[in-house]
Design a protein around this motif. Sequence first.
Motif, PDB file in Angstrom:
ATOM      1  N   ASP A  60     -28.157  41.283  15.463  1.00 38.15           N
ATOM      2  CA  ASP A  60     -27.118  40.572  16.219  1.00 38.15           C
ATOM      3  C   ASP A  60     -27.804  39.464  17.030  1.00 38.15           C
ATOM      4  OD1 ASP A  60     -25.297  39.717  18.136  1.00 38.15           O
ATOM      5  OD2 ASP A  60     -24.471  41.720  18.489  1.00 38.15           O
ATOM      6  N   LEU A  61     -27.714  38.236  16.514  1.00 42.63           N
ATOM      7  CA  LEU A  61     -28.440  37.118  17.125  1.00 42.63           C
ATOM      8  C   LEU A  61     -27.966  36.843  18.553  1.00 42.63           C
ATOM      9  CD1 LEU A  61     -30.626  35.018  16.582  1.00 42.63           C
ATOM     10  CD2 LEU A  61     -28.831  33.460  15.771  1.00 42.63           C
ATOM     11  N   ASP A  62     -26.654  36.996  18.798  1.00 41.24           N
ATOM     12  CA  ASP A  62     -26.152  36.775  20.158  1.00 41.24           C
ATOM     13  C   ASP A  62     -26.752  37.798  21.116  1.00 41.24           C
ATOM     14  OD1 ASP A  62     -24.636  34.675  19.352  1.00 41.24           O
ATOM     15  OD2 ASP A  62     -22.788  35.845  19.106  1.00 41.24           O
ATOM     16  N   PHE A  63     -26.831  39.051  20.657  1.00 41.03           N
ATOM     17  CA  PHE A  63     -27.432  40.086  21.510  1.00 41.03           C
ATOM     18  C   PHE A  63     -28.897  39.749  21.777  1.00 41.03           C
ATOM     19  CE2 PHE A  63     -29.900  43.986  22.051  1.00 41.03           C
ATOM     20  CZ  PHE A  63     -29.275  44.518  23.172  1.00 41.03           C
ATOM     21  N   LYS A  64     -29.595  39.298  20.742  1.00 43.14           N
ATOM     22  CA  LYS A  64     -31.010  38.956  20.913  1.00 43.14           C
ATOM     23  C   LYS A  64     -31.177  37.877  21.982  1.00 43.14           C
ATOM     24  CE  LYS A  64     -34.385  36.387  18.448  1.00 43.14           C
ATOM     25  NZ  LYS A  64     -34.947  35.971  17.163  1.00 43.14           N
ATOM     26  N   GLN A  65     -30.308  36.882  21.960  1.00 41.66           N
ATOM     27  CA  GLN A  65     -30.418  35.820  22.973  1.00 41.66           C
ATOM     28  C   GLN A  65     -30.162  36.370  24.367  1.00 41.66           C
ATOM     29  OE1 GLN A  65     -27.803  32.976  21.167  1.00 41.66           O
ATOM     30  NE2 GLN A  65     -29.463  32.011  20.002  1.00 41.66           N
ATOM     31  N   ARG A  66     -29.178  37.272  24.486  1.00 45.98           N
ATOM     32  CA  ARG A  66     -28.914  37.866  25.805  1.00 45.98           C
ATOM     33  C   ARG A  66     -30.089  38.732  26.256  1.00 45.98           C
ATOM     34  NH1 ARG A  66     -23.948  38.764  23.348  1.00 45.98           N
ATOM     35  NH2 ARG A  66     -24.121  41.038  23.289  1.00 45.98           N
ATOM     36  N   LEU A  67     -30.709  39.422  25.274  1.00 45.52           N
ATOM     37  CA  LEU A  67     -31.837  40.306  25.583  1.00 45.52           C
ATOM     38  C   LEU A  67     -33.019  39.502  26.127  1.00 45.52           C
ATOM     39  CD1 LEU A  67     -32.919  43.277  25.256  1.00 45.52           C
ATOM     40  CD2 LEU A  67     -33.825  42.552  23.042  1.00 45.52           C
ATOM     41  N   ILE A  68     -33.256  38.341  25.544  1.00 48.17           N
ATOM     42  CA  ILE A  68     -34.389  37.526  25.999  1.00 48.17           C
ATOM     43  C   ILE A  68     -34.055  36.854  27.336  1.00 48.17           C
ATOM     44  CG2 ILE A  68     -35.713  35.443  25.420  1.00 48.17           C
ATOM     45  CD1 ILE A  68     -35.689  36.560  22.496  1.00 48.17           C
ATOM     46  N   ALA A  69     -32.773  36.515  27.532  1.00 45.18           N
ATOM     47  CA  ALA A  69     -32.376  35.873  28.794  1.00 45.18           C
ATOM     48  C   ALA A  69     -32.404  36.876  29.950  1.00 45.18           C
ATOM     49  CB  ALA A  69     -30.985  35.260  28.652  1.00 45.18           C
ATOM     50  N   ASP A  70     -31.945  38.102  29.709  1.00 46.59           N
ATOM     51  CA  ASP A  70     -31.888  39.116  30.769  1.00 46.59           C
ATOM     52  C   ASP A  70     -31.988  40.492  30.116  1.00 46.59           C
ATOM     53  OD1 ASP A  70     -31.262  40.970  32.737  1.00 46.59           O
ATOM     54  OD2 ASP A  70     -29.672  39.756  33.630  1.00 46.59           O
ATOM     55  N   GLY A  71     -33.223  40.980  30.000  1.00 48.22           N
ATOM     56  CA  GLY A  71     -33.474  42.236  29.285  1.00 48.22           C
ATOM     57  C   GLY A  71     -32.733  43.415  29.886  1.00 48.22           C
ATOM     58  N   THR A  72     -32.688  43.466  31.211  1.00 43.65           N
ATOM     59  CA  THR A  72     -32.045  44.604  31.866  1.00 43.65           C
ATOM     60  C   THR A  72     -30.563  44.666  31.520  1.00 43.65           C
ATOM     61  OG1 THR A  72     -33.612  44.377  33.673  1.00 43.65           O
ATOM     62  CG2 THR A  72     -31.651  45.689  34.114  1.00 43.65           C
ATOM     63  N   ALA A  73     -29.868  43.527  31.668  1.00 40.97           N
ATOM     64  CA  ALA A  73     -28.423  43.508  31.432  1.00 40.97           C
ATOM     65  C   ALA A  73     -28.120  43.840  29.970  1.00 40.97           C
ATOM     66  CB  ALA A  73     -27.853  42.144  31.798  1.00 40.97           C
ATOM     67  N   ALA A  74     -28.926  43.321  29.045  1.00 43.43           N
ATOM     68  CA  ALA A  74     -28.655  43.560  27.626  1.00 43.43           C
ATOM     69  C   ALA A  74     -28.832  45.035  27.273  1.00 43.43           C
ATOM     70  CB  ALA A  74     -29.569  42.681  26.766  1.00 43.43           C
ATOM     71  N   CYS A  75     -29.852  45.687  27.841  1.00 44.98           N
ATOM     72  CA  CYS A  75     -30.043  47.115  27.558  1.00 44.98           C
ATOM     73  C   CYS A  75     -28.890  47.932  28.141  1.00 44.98           C
ATOM     74  CB  CYS A  75     -31.372  47.601  28.133  1.00 44.98           C
ATOM     75  SG  CYS A  75     -32.791  46.946  27.251  1.00 44.98           S
ATOM     76  N   GLU A  76     -28.411  47.525  29.299  1.00 46.90           N
ATOM     77  CA  GLU A  76     -27.291  48.262  29.901  1.00 46.90           C
ATOM     78  C   GLU A  76     -26.025  48.114  29.070  1.00 46.90           C
ATOM     79  OE1 GLU A  76     -27.566  46.985  33.975  1.00 46.90           O
ATOM     80  OE2 GLU A  76     -28.832  48.721  34.484  1.00 46.90           O
ATOM     81  N   GLU A  77     -25.899  46.976  28.358  1.00 48.35           N
ATOM     82  CA  GLU A  77     -24.769  46.834  27.418  1.00 48.35           C
ATOM     83  C   GLU A  77     -24.756  47.985  26.417  1.00 48.35           C
ATOM     84  OE1 GLU A  77     -24.403  43.380  24.929  1.00 48.35           O
ATOM     85  OE2 GLU A  77     -25.087  42.099  26.571  1.00 48.35           O
ATOM     86  N   LEU A  78     -25.948  48.453  26.045  1.00 48.81           N
ATOM     87  CA  LEU A  78     -26.051  49.519  25.034  1.00 48.81           C
ATOM     88  C   LEU A  78     -25.942  50.905  25.671  1.00 48.81           C
ATOM     89  CD1 LEU A  78     -28.881  48.210  22.669  1.00 48.81           C
ATOM     90  CD2 LEU A  78     -26.433  47.729  22.648  1.00 48.81           C
ATOM     91  N   GLY A  79     -25.612  50.941  26.955  1.00 50.70           N
ATOM     92  CA  GLY A  79     -25.416  52.228  27.616  1.00 50.70           C
ATOM     93  C   GLY A  79     -26.704  52.854  28.113  1.00 50.70           C
ATOM     94  N   ILE A  80     -27.803  52.073  28.140  1.00 52.39           N
ATOM     95  CA  ILE A  80     -29.080  52.613  28.621  1.00 52.39           C
ATOM     96  C   ILE A  80     -29.153  52.400  30.131  1.00 52.39           C
ATOM     97  CG2 ILE A  80     -31.597  52.379  28.499  1.00 52.39           C
ATOM     98  CD1 ILE A  80     -31.096  51.295  25.580  1.00 52.39           C
ATOM     99  N   ASP A  81     -29.376  53.471  30.870  1.00 53.69           N
ATOM    100  CA  ASP A  81     -29.496  53.368  32.329  1.00 53.69           C
ATOM    101  C   ASP A  81     -30.865  52.790  32.658  1.00 53.69           C
ATOM    102  OD1 ASP A  81     -29.757  53.692  35.043  1.00 53.69           O
ATOM    103  OD2 ASP A  81     -29.924  55.878  34.957  1.00 53.69           O
ATOM    104  N   MET A  82     -30.896  51.581  33.183  1.00 58.10           N
ATOM    105  CA  MET A  82     -32.173  50.921  33.457  1.00 58.10           C
ATOM    106  C   MET A  82     -32.647  51.146  34.886  1.00 58.10           C
ATOM    107  SD  MET A  82     -33.206  49.652  30.629  1.00 58.10           S
ATOM    108  CE  MET A  82     -34.376  48.335  30.941  1.00 58.10           C
ATOM    109  N   GLY A  83     -31.828  51.789  35.712  1.00 59.38           N
ATOM    110  CA  GLY A  83     -32.252  52.022  37.089  1.00 59.38           C
ATOM    111  C   GLY A  83     -32.657  50.712  37.740  1.00 59.38           C
ATOM    112  N   PRO A  84     -33.769  50.711  38.474  1.00 62.32           N
ATOM    113  CA  PRO A  84     -34.191  49.479  39.145  1.00 62.32           C
ATOM    114  C   PRO A  84     -35.050  48.576  38.256  1.00 62.32           C
ATOM    115  CG  PRO A  84     -35.611  51.295  39.773  1.00 62.32           C
ATOM    116  CD  PRO A  84     -34.613  51.855  38.786  1.00 62.32           C
ATOM    117  N   THR A  85     -35.226  48.943  36.977  1.00 69.51           N
ATOM    118  CA  THR A  85     -36.166  48.206  36.116  1.00 69.51           C
ATOM    119  C   THR A  85     -35.693  46.787  35.847  1.00 69.51           C
ATOM    120  OG1 THR A  85     -36.816  50.251  35.037  1.00 69.51           O
ATOM    121  CG2 THR A  85     -37.294  48.212  33.847  1.00 69.51           C
TER     122      THR A  85
END
Lengths: 101, 207
Positions: free
Chosen positions: B70-95
């Motif tokens: 998913d190229l759009d997801f990849k761009q969001r992941l590189i722009a803001d890794g924390t927010a993109a992982c949380e989209e997938l339901g991963i609890d990132m805590g303060p990371t």
Amino acid sequence: MNARFGPGDAVRVRVAYPPGHVRTPYYIRGREGVVERVCGAFRNPEELAYGRSDGQPMALYRVRFLQRDVWPDYAEGGGDTLDVEIYEHWLEPTAARESTE
Amino acid sequence: MTDQHAGHDHTPPADQDGPLTYYQTMEIALRELLVEKGVVTADQIRAAVEAMDARTPAAGGRVVAKAWCDLDFKQRLIADGTAACEELGIDMGPTRLVVVENTDDIHNVIVCTLCSCYPRMLLGPPPDWYKSRAYRSRVVREPRAVLREFGTELPDHFDVRVHDSTADMRYLVLPRRPDGTSNLSEEALADLVGRDCLVGVTLPRLP
């Protein structure tokens, strides 16, 4: 947040040896690099480590260094780089940047 | 005493029952005080340890496979890794996650020279080698030599980018999608992504 430096700015890491909880590695002190990004504002770990959490957050940067500028005898790729996170109070502008200001 | 049969050893691991170090004593004293004063309960501490131990590199693999598909997801992941992982339901805590992308001429590798900072929310606890003084001191100094010891040979035209996690960011390498995987599902792709390629010392497995 007032960030003193922006992406692309040339900076030098201060040479200083304060005691305490310092998160600027020895190997990078005195080296010159370029700001890769501003990471945001964070409290100074040198204060936090002693329970002083009332200080103002300051800018944290990722600074990119050419490996051959870090290690004079670096024997691997000429384009290899090393990115290090450095808090603002450890950075100073290089002479090259000052002359353009 | 060694209890050996069928060619394998049943000796239990040695208890760590030597004298406590200064910091072990400090940790126990602090923990007991927090419990005694009712700040946290012993069960809350146990549950926090259990939750952290339950994290595995599978979460990191899932993030990478999604980015490959998913190229759009990849761009969001590189722009803001924390927010993109949380989209997938991963609890990132303060990371605060920075994702660094491998390309056909850039290879990224992660270290924490000062201690053992590591993206635990995505990969679980770090392996022993990541915490070793040998890895921490050498990978910033001779990264290609270290990568070769992990079996990773990079062509000469690659630039190696080492990232030292000295402060508040944590890092994840986004490896290149292996050739010949265009027909694989996202789940099958995630299985190619092992822990070590997310730290950057290896490349993804080939299908």
